[in-house]
Structures are given as C-alpha cells and as structure tokens.
Design an enzyme around this catalytic site. Structure first.
Site, PDB file in Angstrom:
ATOM      1  NE  ARG A  70      -7.252 -12.172   3.454  1.00 32.42           N
ATOM      2  CZ  ARG A  70      -8.235 -11.924   2.590  1.00 32.42           C
ATOM      3  NH1 ARG A  70      -8.009 -11.916   1.295  1.00 32.42           N
ATOM      4  NH2 ARG A  70      -9.463 -11.670   3.031  1.00 32.42           N
ATOM      5  CE  LYS A  95      -5.940  -9.094  -2.944  1.00 33.00           C
ATOM      6  NZ  LYS A  95      -5.014  -8.631  -1.926  1.00 33.00           N
TER       7      LYS A  95
HETATM    8  N1  HH2 Z   1      -6.861  -8.804   0.568  1.00 37.58           N
HETATM    9  C1  HH2 Z   1      -8.205  -8.695   0.720  1.00 37.58           C
HETATM   10  C2  HH2 Z   1      -8.762  -8.579   2.003  1.00 37.58           C
HETATM   11  N2  HH2 Z   1      -7.996  -8.608   3.102  1.00 37.58           N
HETATM   12  N3  HH2 Z   1      -5.856  -8.793   4.103  1.00 37.58           N
HETATM   13  C3  HH2 Z   1      -4.539  -8.912   3.981  1.00 37.58           C
HETATM   14  N4  HH2 Z   1      -3.753  -8.948   5.079  1.00 37.58           N
HETATM   15  N5  HH2 Z   1      -3.927  -8.990   2.753  1.00 37.58           N
HETATM   16  C4  HH2 Z   1      -4.642  -8.969   1.594  1.00 37.58           C
HETATM   17  O1  HH2 Z   1      -4.025  -9.024   0.504  1.00 37.58           O
HETATM   18  C5  HH2 Z   1      -6.070  -8.847   1.685  1.00 37.58           C
HETATM   19  C6  HH2 Z   1      -6.651  -8.755   2.974  1.00 37.58           C
HETATM   20  C7  HH2 Z   1      -9.095  -8.704  -0.484  1.00 37.58           C
HETATM   21  O2  HH2 Z   1      -9.644  -9.980  -0.713  1.00 37.58           O
HETATM   22  P1  HH2 Z   1     -11.153 -10.401  -0.299  1.00 37.58           P
HETATM   23  O3  HH2 Z   1     -11.255 -10.484   1.172  1.00 37.58           O
HETATM   24  O4  HH2 Z   1     -11.591 -11.617  -0.998  1.00 37.58           O
HETATM   25  O5  HH2 Z   1     -12.007  -9.239  -0.922  1.00 37.58           O
HETATM   26  P2  HH2 Z   1     -13.009  -8.195  -0.284  1.00 37.58           P
HETATM   27  O6  HH2 Z   1     -12.163  -7.172   0.385  1.00 37.58           O
HETATM   28  O7  HH2 Z   1     -13.787  -7.687  -1.466  1.00 37.58           O
HETATM   29  O8  HH2 Z   1     -13.879  -8.913   0.722  1.00 37.58           O
END
Ligand code: HH2
Length: 281
Positions: A256, A221
């Site tokens: 995660r 992040k």
């Molecule tokens: N962070 C992201 C997405 N989903 N869910 C939970 N429960 N907690 C988190 O911190 C969280 C999440 C962001 O990461 P990523 O899925 O790689 O990014 P994007 O939303 O751009 O797909």
C-alpha cells in the site's frame, strides 16, 4: 491463487500488487487536505491508476496516531462520490473504513474491497462484507488511533500479531467470507514502537497464514523518518522503497503506497530478485 474481490480476481500469485492511496481527508499524516475536493481525489486516483496501481484505496478518515474519529455522515460524504467515479472507470476500488455503514455505501457505489483497520470488529461489518462477496483486508492495530502510540506493549509482537490475524481470519470465515477473499496485514505503525515494526518486517514470512495474501503498508511512515533522519513524510519515498523491497522478499503480496510509480518499479525488480511470484511482470 488469485485474490477474489467481487467481480475481480487479482493476480497476487503472478506479481506483487500495488495499492495506491487516495486520502479524501483534511488531516492524513502525509497528504492531508491535498485531495479533499471530490474532483481532486478522483483525478488523483486516475493518475495513480495510470502510474500502474492495481487497486485504489479510498479513505475518508485519517487513522494516524492522535487522529479523532470522523462522524459517519462526513465520512460518507467524502468517500462515496470518489469510489463511485473511480469504479465507473472500471478500476478496482478499496474503501479504507472501520464503519459498516460506510463500507455498505461504498460497496453499493462499486467498491470491490473493504480495507478494515479494525479487522471486522465493528458489529455488522463482517455481514456487510459477506453479503457483497468483496475482498477484505484484516489489519492488526493495538488500541485506537487516538492513543495507540502511547507506550504500545506486547509479550512477543510477532507471535501476538500472528495470533490476532489468525483469529480474525477464522472469524471472517465463520461469518461467511470466502477464504480467498481475505488478505492479512500486520498494521505497521498501528500501536507499534520502532522495535515492534522492525521485528514484524524482519519476520514477515512467519505471518503468512495458509493461503492468505499479506498486505504491508510502510509508505511514508514515521519509522522510516526515524531510521533515515527524514522529518518530512513526503521525502520518505526512497526509504519506503527499501522497506518495500525487503518486505516483498520476505512475503508481502500487496503493498500500500502513496508513491505508486516508484513502488511499481521497485516491486517489479523485487519480484524478479525474490523469485516468489510466477510472473510475467
Ligand atoms: N496505513 C494507513 C491507513 N490505512 N490500511 C492498511 N490495511 N494498512 C496500512 O498500513 C494502513 C492502512 C496510514 O496511511 P494513510 O492512509 O496515508 O494515513 P492516514 O491514516 O493519516 O490517512
């Protein structure tokens, strides 16, 4: 107590669980477009399972700052075949969605967890989860992805996020979702400044509601890039491991991550040093 996720009882009392990210999106902030074809996403999920992921979080909508919502039909098209294939392999699959229709289809396809960054605020989402008896992640987000990083503001971020999570956990219980199916997540980076993220991570212990496992997502992040001077998200692995180890010491039960192998190794060491988990590793 284990975390109850459908037919699975995940041993959250014995070790920190590692949730591997499978983004079936063209635009996720660190790996958008890498796994957009179902066969690539499935192969990626299987690889993360071999690296030691306890569960796989399949998402078809980016929630990065500035992201636009994805139509339901498109999210279904991205997510369902991947969930079905990974669940068929006996893996514990989570679906990262805010949409009840996507959650229902993923649960029917074999998902065991709904990871809802909107914490059951969409009408029908709580009912879908209660009916399936799946695990549920309730995450805090201020605003919506489109605008959440425009000057986020709190009276007291730790108290405000804790109060929100407590309220959503009570809502889930009232909707018929078992207490031992719920995990809470402060939502690092979701409508938070650097200072907000740091305060939440420093005071994670105070967010642990009674009996609820705490999920923390720091992987790749932006705050890591700011602190360590790393513009490229894919190069933030070591920075993320430092944050992950300290989060585990301060109360994280599920982490995660996009970088499963390194995170599993760090989690085993952090578990032993923190002495919070019963083991064996
Ligand atoms: N962070 C992201 C997405 N989903 N869910 C939970 N429960 N907690 C988190 O911190 C969280 C999440 C962001 O990461 P990523 O899925 O790689 O990014 P994007 O939303 O751009 O797909």
């Amino acid at each position: 107590m284990p975390w109850r996720c459908g037919a699975h009882a995940l041993p959250v009392e014995a070790r920190t669980l590692v949730m591997g990210v499978v983004n079936v999106t063209p635009d996720s902030f660190s790996d958008g477009g890498h796994w957009l074809r179902p066969e690539d996403a499935i192969a990626h999920g299987l690889a993360l399972a071999r690296e030691g992921a306890d569960l796989l979080d399949v998402g078809g909508e980016s929630t990065r700052p500035g992201a636009q919502p994805v139509p339901e039909a498109e999210e279904l098209r991205r997510v369902v075949p991947v969930v079905a294939a990974l669940a068929r392999e006996g893996l514990v699959v989570s679906v990262d969605t805010r949409k009840p229709g996507v959650a229902r289809a993923a649960l029917e396809a074999g998902a065991s967890v709904v990871n809802d960054v909107a914490a059951l605020q969409a009408p029908g989402m709580a009912q879908a989860c209660a009916a399936a008896r799946c695990g549920v992640v309730l995450m805090h987000m201020q605003g919506q992805p489109e605008d959440m990083q425009r000057a986020p503001r709190y009276a007291d971020v730790v108290r405000d996020v804790g109060a929100f999570l407590g309220e959503r956990a009570a809502f889930a219980e009232k909707a018929g979702i078992a207490r031992d199916a719920v995990a809470l997540d402060p939502g690092i980076g979701f409508g938070k400044s650097l200072e907000h993220n740091l305060a939440l991570l420093r005071e994670l212990a105070s967010l642990r509601g009674p009996g609820y496992p705490l999920l923390v997502g720091v992987s790749r992040k932006a705050f890591l890039g700011t602190l360590a001077g790393i513009p490229d998200p894919t190069r933030r692995v070591s920075a993320g491991l430092a944050a992950t180890a300290l989060a585990i010491a301060r109360g994280a039960d599920i982490v995660r991550t996009h970088d499963v192998r390194a995170t599993v190794e760090a989690a085993r060491v952090a578990d032993a040093l923190a002495g919070r988990k019963g083991g064996p590793a």
